[in-house]
Design a protein around this motif. Structure first.
Motif, mmCIF file in Angstrom:
data_model
loop_
_atom_site.group_PDB
_atom_site.id
_atom_site.type_symbol
_atom_site.label_atom_id
_atom_site.label_comp_id
_atom_site.label_asym_id
_atom_site.label_seq_id
_atom_site.Cartn_x
_atom_site.Cartn_y
_atom_site.Cartn_z
ATOM 1 N N LEU A 140 50.938 39.734 41.719
ATOM 2 C CA LEU A 140 49.966 39.699 40.630
ATOM 3 C C LEU A 140 50.284 40.744 39.571
ATOM 4 O O LEU A 140 51.065 41.676 39.784
ATOM 5 N N ASP A 141 49.648 40.585 38.416
ATOM 6 C CA ASP A 141 49.726 41.575 37.354
ATOM 7 C C ASP A 141 48.662 42.640 37.606
ATOM 8 O O ASP A 141 47.482 42.318 37.825
ATOM 9 N N SER A 172 47.106 44.850 35.656
ATOM 10 C CA SER A 172 45.988 44.904 34.721
ATOM 11 C C SER A 172 45.030 43.735 34.942
ATOM 12 O O SER A 172 43.804 43.891 34.831
ATOM 13 N N GLU A 173 45.578 42.562 35.249
ATOM 14 C CA GLU A 173 44.730 41.399 35.523
ATOM 15 C C GLU A 173 43.878 41.631 36.765
ATOM 16 O O GLU A 173 42.727 41.191 36.842
ATOM 17 N N ASP A 225 41.494 31.270 42.478
ATOM 18 C CA ASP A 225 42.618 32.032 41.949
ATOM 19 C C ASP A 225 42.999 33.149 42.922
ATOM 20 O O ASP A 225 42.123 33.873 43.409
ATOM 21 N N VAL A 239 44.103 36.033 42.385
ATOM 22 C CA VAL A 239 43.689 37.369 41.946
ATOM 23 C C VAL A 239 42.273 37.689 42.436
ATOM 24 O O VAL A 239 41.960 38.853 42.733
ATOM 25 N N ARG A 262 41.190 40.891 44.752
ATOM 26 C CA ARG A 262 40.071 41.804 44.479
ATOM 27 C C ARG A 262 39.110 41.851 45.663
ATOM 28 O O ARG A 262 38.639 42.926 46.056
#
Length: 438
Positions: A169-170, A172-173, A372, A374, A378
């Protein structure tokens, strides 16, 4: 069969240390050996134990040299001005002291390193807690929760880094939508600190004291925790010691050299600067040897536990079994499922095992429901307040050693606060949209 053995091993281990039937070192070593023998892995036990020891060796070296480094600085009195200023602000009020502990620990924990956070926070605050008669477990609980939030969610902290890396993953995202949840987690820690402080204020009241070497060490246990001997103090070297500490922290964050080596160099420089006499250096090492030996031994014992846990594939079996029993009806709630299950998952598994072994499986399963990856990443860090209570976390072993308690007693005291903090963080994540329910 492996799932049953793995779950049974964790339950037996947890029971033995929380009921004080065995010491943590004995339980970490003997319990996995017994269950490995039951599972028929007798011929491979030695290799698995040695692999586990090799994995934790850098952590053991880090803790050893960090204890010696900060121990020398404590002896030299580097934290005396901080304690003096803290006493002026809090004026013996347990509520203010508890909240101040949360603020200090959260600030120090910004670098994501548990060892540094505990060494600085406990070293600075423990004498004050003992002087007022406050329960050191309050200090330990607030410090652990502060670290779990700051280290767990920041991209440079261990859990978040592993989650980002394992799912590609990125950063910042991942992190920017999580920022409100991070602040919510800090509020949870401050609320916990306020509540625990209120309990202590009700128990002992507000005590008006002034900072002097005499009144800080009028209790034997304080003198043992924080040596105020005038002969050891180096007030004229305060700024040099502070500069050395800041340099070590900067190099630590920049990652210029391996952390164990960094703290070894720091310890050598600190001992030479403050105690150039060879006999004094030897005395300082011996004075901190007991604490260092206890922590390092626990880390190696934890390495044996994780080595057998991983080598027998019990970790994989438990992960696959738990993923398989999640019903399809919960598919639309998958981020919430991941957030809730991250608490027990990360308690019984190391972060490496969870984030590189279990998380990709969870992310793949979530993709079938249109979730997703991401969001799964989280959600996976929201159970870190519970994870840090695990005896498999090296810095937690250091923490309990510094407040002179055992891991079972600390778990019994802090478990409900860790659960509540994790639940609070999950609620903040849902409200702020860091993870979605549908």
């Amino acid at each position: 069969m492996l799932t049953f053995l793995g779950v049974s091993m964790v339950l037996v281990f947890t029971y033995l240390i929380m009921s004080k039937r065995l010491s943590p070192i004995n339980a970490l070593t003997l319990v996995p050996i017994v269950f490995a023998l039951i599972g028929g892995f007798g011929s491979k036990i030695g290799d698995m134990m040695f692999e586990g020891i090799k994995v934790v060796a850098p952590s053991a070296a880090l803790l050893l040299f960090a204890i010696l480094f900060f121990g020398v600085l404590i002896d030299a009195g580097m934290f005396d001005p901080m304690i003096k200023q803290m006493l002026k602000i809090v004026k013996g009020d347990p509520v203010k002291i508890a909240i101040g502990t949360a603020i200090l620990a959260s600030t120090v924990a910004l670098d994501g390193d548990g060892t540094t956070t505990y060494m600085i926070t406990i070293s600075a605050m423990l004498p004050l807690y003992l002087r007022l008669g406050m329960n050191p477990l309050v200090l330990a609980t607030i410090s652990l929760l502060s670290l779990s939030i700051m280290s767990g969610m920041t991209p440079w902290g261990g859990p978040a880094t592993r989650a980002i890396t394992s799912l590609g993953l990125d950063a910042s995202e991942f992190f920017i939508p999580l920022l409100p949840t991070l602040f919510g987690g800090i509020l949870c820690v401050l609320f916990t600190a306020y509540f625990l402080g209120r309990m202590e204020r009700k128990r002992i009241g507000v005590i008006n004291i002034e900072y002097t070497p005499e009144n800080v060490t009028d209790l034997p246990e304080v003198a043992a925790a924080y040596d105020m001997s005038v002969d050891l103090k180096r007030p004229k070297l305060l700024w040099i010691n502070l500069l050395l500490t800041l340099t070590i922290m900067v190099v630590l964050v920049m990652g210029i050299m391996p952390v164990p080596v960094l703290f070894l160099v720091g310890f050598v420089l600190a001992s030479m600067i403050n105690y150039p006499n060879l006999e004094q250096q030897k005395e300082r090492i011996l004075s901190h040897a007991g604490n260092a030996l206890t922590v390092v031994t626990l880390v190696f014992a934890a390495g044996i536990f994780t080595g057998i846990f991983s080598g027998t594939k019990m970790v994989d079996a438990i992960a696959n079994s738990l993923v398989s029993i999640i019903p399809d009806s919960l598919g639309s709630f998958f981020p919430l499922v991941v957030a809730v299950t991250s608490m027990p998952f990360t308690f019984v598994l190391s972060n490496d095992a969870y984030y590189f072994g279990v998380l990709p499986i969870l992310a793949e399963a979530a993709s079938a429901y249109g979730v997703d990856p991401v969001e799964i990443a989280r959600a996976s860090v929201l159970g870190q307040p519970v994870h840090f209570l695990s005896p498999l976390v090296a810095s937690t072993l250091l923490l309990v050693g510094m407040v002179k308690t055992d891991i079972g007693e600390f778990q019994r005291y802090a478990f409900k606060w860790s659960i509540l903090c994790s639940i609070g963080v999950i609620i903040f994540a849902i409200i702020t949209g860091a993870i979605s329910l549908f």
